[in-house]
Design a protein around this motif. Sequence first.
Motif, PDB file in Angstrom:
ATOM      1  N   PHE B  64      45.213  39.188  41.276  1.00 12.80           N
ATOM      2  CA  PHE B  64      44.229  40.149  41.916  1.00 12.80           C
ATOM      3  C   PHE B  64      42.938  40.694  40.557  1.00 12.80           C
ATOM      4  CE2 PHE B  64      44.353  40.591  46.371  1.00 12.80           C
ATOM      5  CZ  PHE B  64      45.494  39.757  46.585  1.00 12.80           C
ATOM      6  N   SER B  65      41.510  40.685  40.292  1.00 17.38           N
ATOM      7  CA  SER B  65      40.904  41.380  39.179  1.00 17.38           C
ATOM      8  C   SER B  65      39.934  41.870  39.669  1.00 17.38           C
ATOM      9  CB  SER B  65      40.816  39.628  38.383  1.00 17.38           C
ATOM     10  OG  SER B  65      40.772  38.849  38.700  1.00 17.38           O
ATOM     11  N   PRO B  66      39.491  43.403  39.989  1.00 20.05           N
ATOM     12  CA  PRO B  66      38.550  44.034  39.763  1.00 20.05           C
ATOM     13  C   PRO B  66      37.302  43.287  39.638  1.00 20.05           C
ATOM     14  CG  PRO B  66      40.258  45.411  39.408  1.00 20.05           C
ATOM     15  CD  PRO B  66      40.466  43.924  39.386  1.00 20.05           C
ATOM     16  N   LYS B  67      35.778  43.872  39.192  1.00 18.01           N
ATOM     17  CA  LYS B  67      35.191  44.080  38.436  1.00 18.01           C
ATOM     18  C   LYS B  67      33.887  44.834  38.715  1.00 18.01           C
ATOM     19  CE  LYS B  67      36.586  40.304  35.538  1.00 18.01           C
ATOM     20  NZ  LYS B  67      37.772  39.711  36.117  1.00 18.01           N
ATOM     21  N   SER B  68      33.400  45.237  37.553  1.00 17.72           N
ATOM     22  CA  SER B  68      32.290  45.674  37.907  1.00 17.72           C
ATOM     23  C   SER B  68      31.415  46.098  36.783  1.00 17.72           C
ATOM     24  CB  SER B  68      33.029  47.830  37.976  1.00 17.72           C
ATOM     25  OG  SER B  68      32.178  48.467  38.624  1.00 17.72           O
ATOM     26  N   PRO B  69      30.094  45.058  37.309  1.00 14.00           N
ATOM     27  CA  PRO B  69      29.878  45.037  36.823  1.00 14.00           C
ATOM     28  C   PRO B  69      28.700  46.474  36.324  1.00 14.00           C
ATOM     29  CG  PRO B  69      28.796  43.811  38.277  1.00 14.00           C
ATOM     30  CD  PRO B  69      30.346  44.029  38.506  1.00 14.00           C
ATOM     31  N   ASP B  70      28.298  46.943  37.185  1.00 15.17           N
ATOM     32  CA  ASP B  70      27.337  48.470  37.005  1.00 15.17           C
ATOM     33  C   ASP B  70      28.524  49.448  37.691  1.00 15.17           C
ATOM     34  OD1 ASP B  70      24.886  46.384  38.295  1.00 15.17           O
ATOM     35  OD2 ASP B  70      25.784  48.253  39.450  1.00 15.17           O
ATOM     36  N   LYS B  71      27.548  50.570  38.134  1.00 14.57           N
ATOM     37  CA  LYS B  71      28.387  51.762  39.230  1.00 14.57           C
ATOM     38  C   LYS B  71      27.953  51.008  39.682  1.00 14.57           C
ATOM     39  CE  LYS B  71      25.173  55.281  38.968  1.00 14.57           C
ATOM     40  NZ  LYS B  71      25.194  56.404  38.340  1.00 14.57           N
ATOM     41  N   ALA B  72      27.050  50.127  40.255  1.00 10.77           N
ATOM     42  CA  ALA B  72      26.597  50.205  41.718  1.00 10.77           C
ATOM     43  C   ALA B  72      26.979  48.394  42.374  1.00 10.77           C
ATOM     44  CB  ALA B  72      24.712  49.596  42.013  1.00 10.77           C
ATOM     45  N   HIS B  73      28.036  48.081  41.667  1.00 15.30           N
ATOM     46  CA  HIS B  73      29.028  46.982  41.798  1.00 15.30           C
ATOM     47  C   HIS B  73      30.439  46.572  41.319  1.00 15.30           C
ATOM     48  CE1 HIS B  73      24.120  45.948  41.968  1.00 15.30           C
ATOM     49  NE2 HIS B  73      24.654  45.235  42.559  1.00 15.30           N
ATOM     50  N   LEU B  74      31.255  46.776  42.817  1.00 13.75           N
ATOM     51  CA  LEU B  74      32.589  46.223  42.650  1.00 13.75           C
ATOM     52  C   LEU B  74      32.772  45.252  43.309  1.00 13.75           C
ATOM     53  CD1 LEU B  74      35.122  47.301  40.825  1.00 13.75           C
ATOM     54  CD2 LEU B  74      35.461  48.270  43.381  1.00 13.75           C
ATOM     55  N   ASN B  75      33.523  43.895  42.298  1.00 15.27           N
ATOM     56  CA  ASN B  75      33.991  42.283  42.918  1.00 15.27           C
ATOM     57  C   ASN B  75      34.811  42.287  42.752  1.00 15.27           C
ATOM     58  OD1 ASN B  75      30.805  42.439  43.072  1.00 15.27           O
ATOM     59  ND2 ASN B  75      30.717  41.206  41.092  1.00 15.27           N
ATOM     60  N   LEU B  76      35.734  41.593  43.475  1.00 10.46           N
ATOM     61  CA  LEU B  76      37.426  41.560  43.499  1.00 10.46           C
ATOM     62  C   LEU B  76      37.145  39.850  43.654  1.00 10.46           C
ATOM     63  CD1 LEU B  76      39.776  42.642  44.219  1.00 10.46           C
ATOM     64  CD2 LEU B  76      39.838  42.511  46.348  1.00 10.46           C
ATOM     65  N   HIS B  77      37.882  38.889  42.794  1.00 12.14           N
ATOM     66  CA  HIS B  77      38.203  38.115  42.293  1.00 12.14           C
ATOM     67  C   HIS B  77      39.925  38.019  42.669  1.00 12.14           C
ATOM     68  CE1 HIS B  77      36.983  34.037  41.201  1.00 12.14           C
ATOM     69  NE2 HIS B  77      38.995  34.034  40.109  1.00 12.14           N
ATOM     70  N   ILE B  78      40.119  36.798  43.158  1.00  9.56           N
ATOM     71  CA  ILE B  78      41.654  36.385  43.793  1.00  9.56           C
ATOM     72  C   ILE B  78      41.946  35.239  43.146  1.00  9.56           C
ATOM     73  CG2 ILE B  78      43.341  36.799  45.459  1.00  9.56           C
ATOM     74  CD1 ILE B  78      40.976  37.996  47.363  1.00  9.56           C
TER      75      ILE B  78
END
Lengths: 114, 115
Positions: B64-78
């Motif tokens: 599981f790897s979260p990624k936050s391109p900016d403070k309004a977005h948080l994606n979760l890659h599995i």
Amino acid sequence: QQQVKQSPQSLIVQKGGISIINCAYENTAFDYFPWYQQFPGKGPALLIAIRPDVSEKKEGRFTISFNKSAKQFSLHIMDSQPGDSATYFCAASGGRGGAQKLVFGQGTRLTINP
Amino acid sequence: DTAVSQTPKYLVTQMGNDKSIKCEQNLGHDTMYWYKQDSKKFLKIMFSYNNKELIINETVPNRFSPKSPDKAHLNLHINSLELGDSAVYFCASSHWGSGSTDTQYFGPGTRLTVL
């Protein structure tokens, strides 16, 4: 380690009755105790919350009772309505500043019979 | 007017695949979270980000790897999805810095089913 224990797992109450859900915590560093309500297919939503410096907080039909010495808190829903049927989660968090690390109880599925 | 939104709402995939879940909030919050709700409805925090910086990482497999391109977005890659990853994943957001009492606002959830 389950830091917040919630009971009962499920609860059936008649319309107009009082619904009571109980929680107990272990970590004395917790200083914020919210209750969340979750309807099927939806995300949890904050219902009511309390800090340990007060023993009771009331918002409409919803009341939190807090017993710091016993490390217990409970949610009371007065005049329960069918629309209150949902899953309820108690939670706890602690510390100053920063991200809020909520620890949830196991949830209580509440059904209000008309 | 959606406060915290997630896409997709449903995700059905085969074991071993890689998938991503996206989350966006328009509340002006600077802290975002990922939670996992299992089949017994138990909610557990996975990650928290503040202004693109990882703050909370709760013993989650490194698939599981979260990624936050900016403070309004948080994606979760599995990566390499397993049967046990089947659950509902919730994104949430809150303000940072007021202590432990900030309200967390949850998204509608993404139901992931791994076959």
